[in-house]
Write a protein that holds these residues in place. Structure first.
Motif, short mmCIF file in Angstrom:
data_model
loop_
_atom_site.label_atom_id
_atom_site.label_comp_id
_atom_site.label_asym_id
_atom_site.label_seq_id
_atom_site.Cartn_x
_atom_site.Cartn_y
_atom_site.Cartn_z
N TYR A 189 0.85 -1.37 -0.17
CA TYR A 189 0.15 0.04 0.03
C TYR A 189 0.96 1.09 0.07
O TYR A 189 0.32 2.18 -0.72
CB TYR A 189 -1.05 -0.05 1.23
CG TYR A 189 -1.91 1.16 1.22
CD1 TYR A 189 -2.91 1.11 0.32
CD2 TYR A 189 -1.83 1.98 2.50
CE1 TYR A 189 -3.86 2.20 0.31
CE2 TYR A 189 -2.64 3.10 2.21
CZ TYR A 189 -3.85 3.24 1.25
OH TYR A 189 -4.45 4.43 1.44
N ALA B 14 2.45 1.82 -3.34
CA ALA B 14 1.27 2.31 -4.51
C ALA B 14 0.98 3.63 -4.08
O ALA B 14 0.92 4.28 -5.29
CB ALA B 14 0.01 1.27 -4.30
N GLN B 15 1.02 4.17 -2.72
CA GLN B 15 0.84 5.33 -2.49
C GLN B 15 1.76 6.49 -3.26
O GLN B 15 1.19 7.62 -3.72
CB GLN B 15 0.56 5.78 -1.16
CG GLN B 15 -0.82 5.22 -0.62
CD GLN B 15 -0.71 5.57 0.75
OE1 GLN B 15 0.27 5.20 1.67
NE2 GLN B 15 -1.87 6.21 1.50
N LEU C 61 -7.65 -6.57 0.66
CA LEU C 61 -8.02 -5.30 -0.11
C LEU C 61 -6.73 -4.39 -0.32
O LEU C 61 -6.54 -4.01 -1.53
CB LEU C 61 -9.11 -4.47 0.77
CG LEU C 61 -9.54 -3.20 -0.05
CD1 LEU C 61 -10.14 -3.66 -1.43
CD2 LEU C 61 -10.63 -2.70 0.71
N ALA C 62 -5.95 -4.35 0.73
CA ALA C 62 -4.59 -3.54 0.45
C ALA C 62 -3.85 -4.12 -0.50
O ALA C 62 -3.22 -3.32 -1.43
CB ALA C 62 -3.82 -3.43 1.77
N PHE D 136 -4.79 -6.45 -3.06
CA PHE D 136 -5.25 -6.18 -4.16
C PHE D 136 -5.31 -4.97 -4.88
O PHE D 136 -4.84 -4.70 -6.12
CB PHE D 136 -6.58 -6.94 -3.91
CG PHE D 136 -7.50 -6.92 -5.35
CD1 PHE D 136 -7.21 -7.89 -5.94
CD2 PHE D 136 -8.38 -6.05 -5.62
CE1 PHE D 136 -8.10 -8.02 -7.23
CE2 PHE D 136 -9.40 -6.04 -6.75
CZ PHE D 136 -8.98 -7.13 -7.61
N TRP D 137 -5.74 -3.86 -4.13
CA TRP D 137 -5.63 -2.41 -4.73
C TRP D 137 -4.26 -2.03 -4.97
O TRP D 137 -3.99 -1.51 -6.12
CB TRP D 137 -6.10 -1.37 -3.51
CG TRP D 137 -6.19 -0.15 -4.09
CD1 TRP D 137 -7.01 0.60 -4.91
CD2 TRP D 137 -5.09 0.91 -3.90
NE1 TRP D 137 -6.72 1.57 -5.12
CE2 TRP D 137 -5.72 2.07 -4.78
CE3 TRP D 137 -4.06 0.83 -3.20
CZ2 TRP D 137 -4.68 3.39 -4.55
CZ3 TRP D 137 -3.25 2.10 -3.35
CH2 TRP D 137 -3.61 3.07 -3.88
N SER D 138 -3.41 -2.44 -4.36
CA SER D 138 -1.96 -1.97 -4.58
C SER D 138 -1.47 -2.72 -5.79
O SER D 138 -0.79 -2.05 -6.64
CB SER D 138 -0.89 -2.22 -3.31
OG SER D 138 -1.35 -1.37 -2.19
N ALA E 71 -3.10 -3.51 -8.37
CA ALA E 71 -3.93 -2.91 -9.56
C ALA E 71 -3.18 -1.65 -9.81
O ALA E 71 -2.85 -1.17 -10.73
CB ALA E 71 -5.28 -2.72 -9.00
N ALA E 72 -3.09 -0.50 -8.46
CA ALA E 72 -2.55 0.73 -8.70
C ALA E 72 -0.98 0.55 -9.12
O ALA E 72 -0.52 1.39 -9.99
CB ALA E 72 -2.48 1.39 -7.44
N ALA F 1 -9.39 -11.57 -5.63
CA ALA F 1 -10.67 -11.09 -5.88
C ALA F 1 -11.92 -12.20 -5.79
O ALA F 1 -12.82 -11.60 -5.27
CB ALA F 1 -10.59 -11.04 -7.72
#
Length: 117
Positions: free
Chosen positions: A42, A45-46, A81-82, A84-86, A88-89, A104
């Motif tokens: 995360y 990704a940020q 979620l962190a 998965f989102w990371s 993707a980002a 997913a």
């Protein structure tokens, strides 16, 4: 953990720090807790950073989740979620499609969604 030791700013643009972290955990048998793995992903990704060695270590950790917990009984929704989102980002999905699909599937479960909202 990685974030506590260096913070988001410490990872941004600092390949030497990221490489040292990756070497430390690889030497440690490549074990990072799922929580710290999600947090580190995360943070990267940020700031939009992808230090190759560290990303490889983190992706290997996520891939290991599927082997260590195939029925995803131990995985925490926020950690999933962190990660998965990371992924993707940072556009890392194509590198680990199996892990993305597994995350997913986990995140689509009604009980998981309910715990996140």
């Amino acid at each position: 953990g990685i974030i506590e030791a260096f913070g988001v700013q410490g990872l941004a643009g600092c390949g030497t720090v990221a490489a040292a972290i990756a070497r430390r955990y690889e030497a440690n048998g490549g074990r990072i807790s799922p929580r710290n793995t999600g947090r580190a992903m995360y943070a990267l990704a940020q700031v939009g950073e992808q230090p190759e060695q560290l990303v490889d270590v983190l992706l290997n950790e996520v891939e290991g989740w599927t082997e260590q917990d195939p029925r995803d009984t131990e995985l925490k929704p926020a950690t999933a979620l962190a990660a998965f989102w990371s992924m993707a980002a940072l556009e890392l999905g194509p590198r680990r499609q199996g892990s993305v699909g597994w995350l997913a599937s986990f995140l689509r479960r009604p009980d998981v969604v309910a715990s996140l909202v």
